[in-house]
Design an enzyme around this catalytic site. Structure first.
Site, PDB file in Angstrom:
ATOM      1  N   GLY A  43      50.159  40.980  32.214  1.00 22.26           N
ATOM      2  CA  GLY A  43      50.832  39.646  31.054  1.00 22.26           C
ATOM      3  C   GLY A  43      50.133  38.363  31.692  1.00 22.26           C
ATOM      4  N   SER A 110      44.363  43.858  35.115  1.00 19.71           N
ATOM      5  CA  SER A 110      44.697  43.074  33.573  1.00 19.71           C
ATOM      6  C   SER A 110      45.182  41.389  34.642  1.00 19.71           C
ATOM      7  CB  SER A 110      45.534  43.188  32.350  1.00 19.71           C
ATOM      8  OG  SER A 110      45.569  42.050  31.854  1.00 19.71           O
ATOM      9  N   TRP A 111      46.597  40.888  34.198  1.00 14.15           N
ATOM     10  CA  TRP A 111      47.287  39.903  35.328  1.00 14.15           C
ATOM     11  C   TRP A 111      47.465  40.476  36.685  1.00 14.15           C
ATOM     12  CZ3 TRP A 111      47.927  35.924  37.509  1.00 14.15           C
ATOM     13  CH2 TRP A 111      49.311  35.648  37.633  1.00 14.15           C
ATOM     14  N   ASP A 265      35.487  46.135  27.251  1.00 13.47           N
ATOM     15  CA  ASP A 265      36.704  45.395  27.649  1.00 13.47           C
ATOM     16  C   ASP A 265      36.173  43.922  26.899  1.00 13.47           C
ATOM     17  OD1 ASP A 265      38.844  43.437  28.114  1.00 13.47           O
ATOM     18  OD2 ASP A 265      39.028  45.340  30.636  1.00 13.47           O
ATOM     19  N   HIS A 298      39.964  47.181  27.120  1.00 18.14           N
ATOM     20  CA  HIS A 298      40.715  46.641  28.179  1.00 18.14           C
ATOM     21  C   HIS A 298      41.739  47.792  28.697  1.00 18.14           C
ATOM     22  CE1 HIS A 298      42.741  43.842  30.506  1.00 18.14           C
ATOM     23  NE2 HIS A 298      43.570  43.416  30.038  1.00 18.14           N
TER      24      HIS A 298
END
Length: 321
Positions: A43, A110-111, A265, A298
């Site tokens: 996120g 990711s985050w 990605d 991704h």
């Protein structure tokens, strides 16, 4: 490479108060005496899913998962008050202390990789090692590539409805324009913008657009938390210096680290993972393994990414708490 582990139940779950406002939901899974590993979701605002624990062998690992502030089952929902990178780093430490864990492996994509880097650079003594996927360090160039100009060259059909919701005169800073609306008083506009923002990201997360994955956005509660919290962090640069996590990577270069990155990605392009790898010492640092997967995007939910993440966690069985 082994597939994800079969579904297994949570041993214990609960809410840990971390401030006068926030309580974070957490799950304690797997072998209670096993090597601890903490899963950091994406996120920010994405929340955890039941499948997230299936990267970790429940006969070896004690896996800990939690919903970050404002996300998932944490309360209050979609709340931005006292919700920054450094509040989340503090929450990880509070959870570690609450669960009486001395050290753990940190796993994030990711985050989640951003938060893993921020946490490990502040508390390297608490980390056994890191497994990172789809590297994101919140530099302005990374944000502008995806939300402003860059990724639209590859997905113009999905970028158009994301752009169209913002008046022409405000399109010079799409993140700022969305943030204004996602934090405004007009509920209809908030939900409309949350759907557009979240659709753009879910549509571009896999190598091949997956209509089923985009359906996550049909849950307005999920979409609102995802879009509000992401835009809140992004317009504020994560409350870090631009490039800080790359510049300070030397603080963790002694730790075992596996980086898994999709070649295609679009959300978090491979250059960021390469910059991190080089900052960690590149091929001269034998503690770091850098894995590029040539035919994925991704999402952690692409099969080859899942296999690589399970393989990474299995390799780290050699690490002892």
């Amino acid at each position: 490479m082994a597939p994800v582990y079969p579904a297994f139940a949570v041993n214990k779950s609960g809410h840990l108060p971390v401030s006068n406002t926030h309580a974070i939901y957490y799950e304690d899974c797997g072998l209670s005496t096993g090597t601890p590993i903490i899963y950091l979701h994406g996120g920010p605002g994405g929340g955890i899913e039941d499948s997230d624990r299936q990267y970790f062998d429940p006969s070896h690992y004690r896996s800990i998962l939690f919903d970050q502030r404002g996300s998932g089952k944490s309360t209050p929902h979609a709340c931005l008050e006292d919700n920054t990178t450094w509040h989340l780093v503090s929450d990880i430490e509070a959870l570690r202390e609450h669960l009486k864990i001395e050290k753990w492996i940190v796993f994030g994509g990711s985050w989640g990789s951003t938060l893993a880097l921020a946490y490990s650079q502040k508390h390297p003594e608490r980390c056994l090692g890191l497994i990172l996927r789809g590297i994101f360090t919140l530099r302005r160039e990374e944000l502008e590539w995806f939300y402003q100009k860059g990724a639209d060259m590859l997905f113009p059909d999905f970028f158009e409805p994301y752009r169209a919701i913002i008046p022409v005169e405000e399109r010079g800073d799409m993140m700022k324009a969305y943030y204004k609306r996602l934090t405004g008083d007009n509920e209809e506009e908030r939900l409309k913008c949350a759907s557009a923002w979240s659709t753009w990201e879910t549509a571009t997360s896999k190598l091949v657009v997956d209509p089923e994955y985009i359906k996550k956005v049909d849950d307005p509660k999920w979409a609102l938390a995802f879009a509000r919290i992401e835009s809140h962090f992004f317009v504020n640069g994560g409350w870090m210096r631009d490039g800080q996590l790359i510049e300070e990577a030397h603080k963790i270069k002694h730790l075992p680290i596996i980086i898994v990155q999709g070649r295609y990605d679009v959300v978090c392009p491979a250059k960021t993972s390469w910059d991190l790898y080089q900052s960690l010492g590149g091929k001269d640092n034998k503690n770091v393994e850098y894995i590029i997967l040539d035919d994925v995007g991704h999402s952690a939910h692409e099969k080859k990414v899942e296999l690589a993440l399970v393989d990474a966690a299995d390799k780290f069985k050699a690490l002892k708490a």
